[in-house]
Design an enzyme around this catalytic site. Structure first.
Site, PDB file in Angstrom:
ATOM      1  N   GLU A   1      -3.431  -7.429   9.311  1.00  0.00           N
ATOM      2  CA  GLU A   1      -3.142  -6.417  10.317  1.00  0.00           C
ATOM      3  C   GLU A   1      -2.643  -7.104  11.586  1.00  0.00           C
ATOM      4  O   GLU A   1      -3.366  -7.919  12.163  1.00  0.00           O
ATOM      5  CB  GLU A   1      -4.408  -5.632  10.648  1.00  0.00           C
ATOM      6  CG  GLU A   1      -4.971  -4.825   9.499  1.00  0.00           C
ATOM      7  CD  GLU A   1      -6.253  -4.085   9.876  1.00  0.00           C
ATOM      8  OE1 GLU A   1      -6.310  -2.865   9.662  1.00  0.00           O
ATOM      9  OE2 GLU A   1      -7.192  -4.714  10.401  1.00  0.00           O
TER      10      GLU A   1
ATOM     11  N   ASP B   1      -8.284  -9.022   8.107  1.00  0.00           N
ATOM     12  CA  ASP B   1      -8.614  -7.891   8.956  1.00  0.00           C
ATOM     13  C   ASP B   1      -8.350  -8.266  10.417  1.00  0.00           C
ATOM     14  O   ASP B   1      -8.662  -9.369  10.855  1.00  0.00           O
ATOM     15  CB  ASP B   1     -10.105  -7.563   8.745  1.00  0.00           C
ATOM     16  CG  ASP B   1     -10.499  -6.259   9.388  1.00  0.00           C
ATOM     17  OD1 ASP B   1      -9.937  -5.222   9.008  1.00  0.00           O
ATOM     18  OD2 ASP B   1     -11.370  -6.279  10.276  1.00  0.00           O
TER      19      ASP B   1
END
Ligand code: CA
Length: 654
Positions: free
Chosen positions: A363, A334
């Site tokens: 990400e 994340d």
């Protein structure tokens, strides 16, 4: 607490410790080690429960090298709970859970010492990790544990109700809703290769003691990174249960040939001053601004400092633990843009030592501004510096359905001409594909196709179906369904690693719960950020699968087609130059995939009228029509491509 550190690099040179931390229980003795260099004393506190007034023993720990405190007991401590009491100057006392706790009691307040071997499912060591030679062979399916099976429509029988919405929901076979498979059988039928679980490590904001209080969270509020979340097990007050039940989940998926990827949220801690990290070593694990205050690159109140030796080690130890203890097959990071490139490459190298096929991607952005130099962080624009770690491809995502943050914006499938080149780039895995030079060159960032995680729907933002409903209100539902299928075809037939959200394959929708007094309109009736929304928003309504079985069958056919030929799964960027050709076909994207043995011609008709395209030389048949079926009639020359559809032609070789 004050900050004891003025120069972090120098501090690490003197104080970083590279030995084992946490609890080591070898069956005869138990050693506790905690890194707490600023403490004047550390005491181990042993309890019989995960909370409450049940302290049974306190033991002074001894200071060792590098600020590590240690105590060794001449017996096993299985089944015990523990904390550390840390003493700082002026006799300031703080009690905290061990950041290295590998298990915990209810709500993650105390560490727990399990006998992991006793919690292994039957045959655990013989259940093999599914083979995935290259990331492009994967088809990733993102699932939230609770959404997956909390609804009665999951087909999990009433007498096994306690499995719904929990780890155990992944272990039930033979479930159906209105005659079609659900849950585990659905995963097998669809043909995905990996389940990516939204965070299953212990998170903060759901009270595990009240499983029926209507609480919900996605889990991006991490508390204990090596412990499992208690909300997903049948008895959060017992330290063993979550471990046993999660291992059963992994075993069930592995037996079905499906890998398990964890979504890891190392980029921030839910608590800041009150986090176990800050309590143990103040101002060490988080990044600070020039004014000495916590920076907020995550948008969640702080950001961690992966470049600090002991947080880097922490991430490494955590990954190794998940892989070795729970047989995890990969990690999704994340807000990976907050992690420094050196650390992520080190993690990749360490994972390679265990198994080079372990997946790693994340990400390539942050949730706010970081004080760390942008050229040293895992931003997407630095992709070549960490070429073996995948990145979510927001270019293909927005190209397919339109910008995420402008609800009305349209993409290729909804008729936006400006997305034409973004789709071509996406089809070529956003690699440096030579034939497209001069076309959307800024979208060329992928080192190899394996670096591009191609998707058009994930837990964040609106589902594809809701986005289409909002952005193309003029199209009838039947057309929007065709747009959805075309989007799926682009994701699954492009070079790279395809990624689908649970339920996307039967038009998942997230109906919003509107505050009282708010009038519904076309936009606010869907929830685009359902991280703590009730089940009514998030849960999978499995009856939708039977309702939209054609859509499901189409996704399934695309996955099967992708798996059937290496041409959809090229591994090196150079292969694209030899085997991929875009054709000039009126006003739609068409391309050819060809090698000595096979040739496919794919036309992505995003127009609401049919198009006629010219096939390459040779005789073809329609390998995949708009229903996902083959049509064996021979064709050549100019062929028709129905409106709003992907047509896949395959050449017949003699
Ligand atoms: Ca929790």
């Amino acid at each position: 607490m004050r900050n004891y550190i003025s120069d972090y690099e120098q501090f690490d040179r003197i104080n970083a410790y590279d030995g084992t931390l946490g609890v080591v229980c070898d069956g005869e003795t138990t050693v506790f080690r905690v890194w707490a260099p600023f403490c004047t004393a550390v005491t181990l506190r042993m309890y019989t429960g995960g909370e409450g007034d049940n302290l049974i023993q306190t033991l002074s720990m001894q200071r060792k090298e590098c600020g590590v405190w240690q105590v060794e007991l001449m017996h096993t401590c299985y089944g015990m709970y523990y904390t550390y009491q840390l003493e700082f100057e002026h006799r300031h006392l703080i009690e905290t859970i061990d950041i290295y706790a590998k298990a915990c009691g209810v709500n993650g307040e105390r560490g727990y010492i399990p006998d992991f071997r006793a919690l292994d499912p039957e045959g655990w060591d013989d259940i093999k990790r599914p083979v995935c030679e290259n990331p492009v062979d994967a088809v990733i399916y993102e699932c939230h544990v609770r959404d997956f099976s909390i609804d009665g429509s999951s087909g999990i029988p009433d007498e096994e109700w306690f499995k719904r919405g929990r780890f155990a929901g992944f272990t039930v076979e033979g479930t159906k809703c209105n005659g079609v498979t659900t849950c585990l059988d659905h995963l097998k039928e669809l043909g995905i290769t990996h389940v990516q679980l939204q965070p299953v490590n212990d998170y903060a904001t759901v009270n595990e003691k009240k499983p029926f209080a209507g609480q919900y969270n996605w889990g991006y509020d991490p508390k204990n990174y090596m412990c499992l979340e208690g909300y997903y097990c049948s008895d959060p007050e017992d330290g063993d249960t979550r471990i046993r039940e999660f291992k059963e989940l992994v075993a069930a998926l592995h037996k079905a040939g499906i890998g398990v990827i964890l979504d890891v949220v190392f980029n921030h801690t839910y608590y800041t001053e009150d986090s176990a990290f800050h309590k143990t070593v103040p101002y060490y694990y988080h990044r600070l601004n020039h004014n000495g205050k916590f920076s907020n690159g995550s948008g969640c109140g702080n950001e961690t400092a992966s470049e600090h030796a002991m947080y880097r080690k922490y991430m490494l130890d955590a990954l190794r633990f998940w892989v070795n203890e729970y047989h995890i097959d990969g990690f999704r990071f994340d807000l990976m843009g907050l992690h420094d490139i050196s650390t992520m490459n080190m993690l990749r190298d360490e994972m390679d030592k265990i198994d080079p096929t372990l997946l790693m991607y994340g990400e390539g952005w942050t949730g706010g501004e970081s004080p760390y130099p942008t050229d040293k962080l895992c931003f997407k624009w630095n992709s070549y510096d960490f070429g073996r770690i995948g990145l979510f491809n927001d270019n293909i995502r927005d190209g397919i359905k339109g910008g995420t943050f402008n609800l009305g914006d349209r993409g290729y499938v909804s008729g936006a001409d400006h997305a034409f080149n973004a789709i071509k780039r996406g089809v070529s895995g956003n690699t440096r594909y030579k034939s497209l030079q001069g076309t959307a060159d800024d979208l060329c960032w992928s080192f190899t196709p394996a670096q591009a995680i191609n998707y058009c729907e994930a837990h964040d933002n609106h589902t594809l179906w809701d986005k289409l409903t909002i952005s193309v209100p003029d199209a009838p539902e039947a057309d929007r369904i065709e747009m959805d299928k075309l989007a799926a075809a682009i994701v699954l037939l492009s070079q790279g690693v395809p990624f689908i959200q649970l339920g996307q394959d039967f038009l998942r929708t997230k109906p919003a719960v509107l505050p009282e007094g708010v009038e519904p309109n076309n936009e606010n009736i869907f929830d685009g950020n359902s991280y703590n929304a009730p089940d009514s928003v998030n849960k999978i309504r499995w009856e939708r699968k039977a309702e939209h079985i054609d859509v499901f069958r189409y996704y399934k056919a695309l996955i099967a087609l992708r798996k059937s030929s290496q041409l959809f799964r090229m591994r090196q960027s150079e292969e694209l130059d030899k085997h991929l050709y875009f054709h000039h076909c009126s006003d739609i994207v068409c391309y050819e995939l060809v090698n000595d043995r096979e040739c496919y011609f794919i036309a992505l008709n995003n127009r609401r009228e049919e198009r006629f395209v010219k096939l390459p030389n040779g005789v073809f048949y329609r390998r995949l029509d708009e229903k996902g079926r083959p049509d064996y009639h021979r064709c050549s020359g100019t062929v028709q491509v129905p409106r709003l559809s992907c047509a896949v032609f395959k050449r017949l070789f003699d």
